[in-house]
Enzyme design. Sequence first.
Site, short mmCIF file in Angstrom:
data_model
loop_
_atom_site.label_atom_id
_atom_site.label_comp_id
_atom_site.label_asym_id
_atom_site.label_seq_id
_atom_site.Cartn_x
_atom_site.Cartn_y
_atom_site.Cartn_z
CG ASP A 8 -79.61 71.28 6.14
OD1 ASP A 8 -79.39 72.33 5.54
OD2 ASP A 8 -79.68 70.25 6.08
CG ASP A 10 -80.54 75.97 2.55
OD1 ASP A 10 -79.81 74.98 3.44
OD2 ASP A 10 -79.55 76.82 2.10
#
Length: 62
Positions: A8, A10
């Site tokens: 993950d 962003d």
Amino acid sequence: MTKAALFDLDGVIADTAVYHLQAWRKLIQDHFNQDVPADLLAQTKGLSRVDSLNASIFQEGV
């Protein structure tokens, strides 16, 4: 055996903006002895690291 990994990068799965703000705040206070604007999170959320630097350090005169 691991068949997949999920990254993950962003903040879609986990909201990491608060942790980035804490890191920016500590860096600015420790190295430049400056306060960080209260609305820094709003100014930098969703910005690239370069744009975050511009919003948090360079515009504050650090």
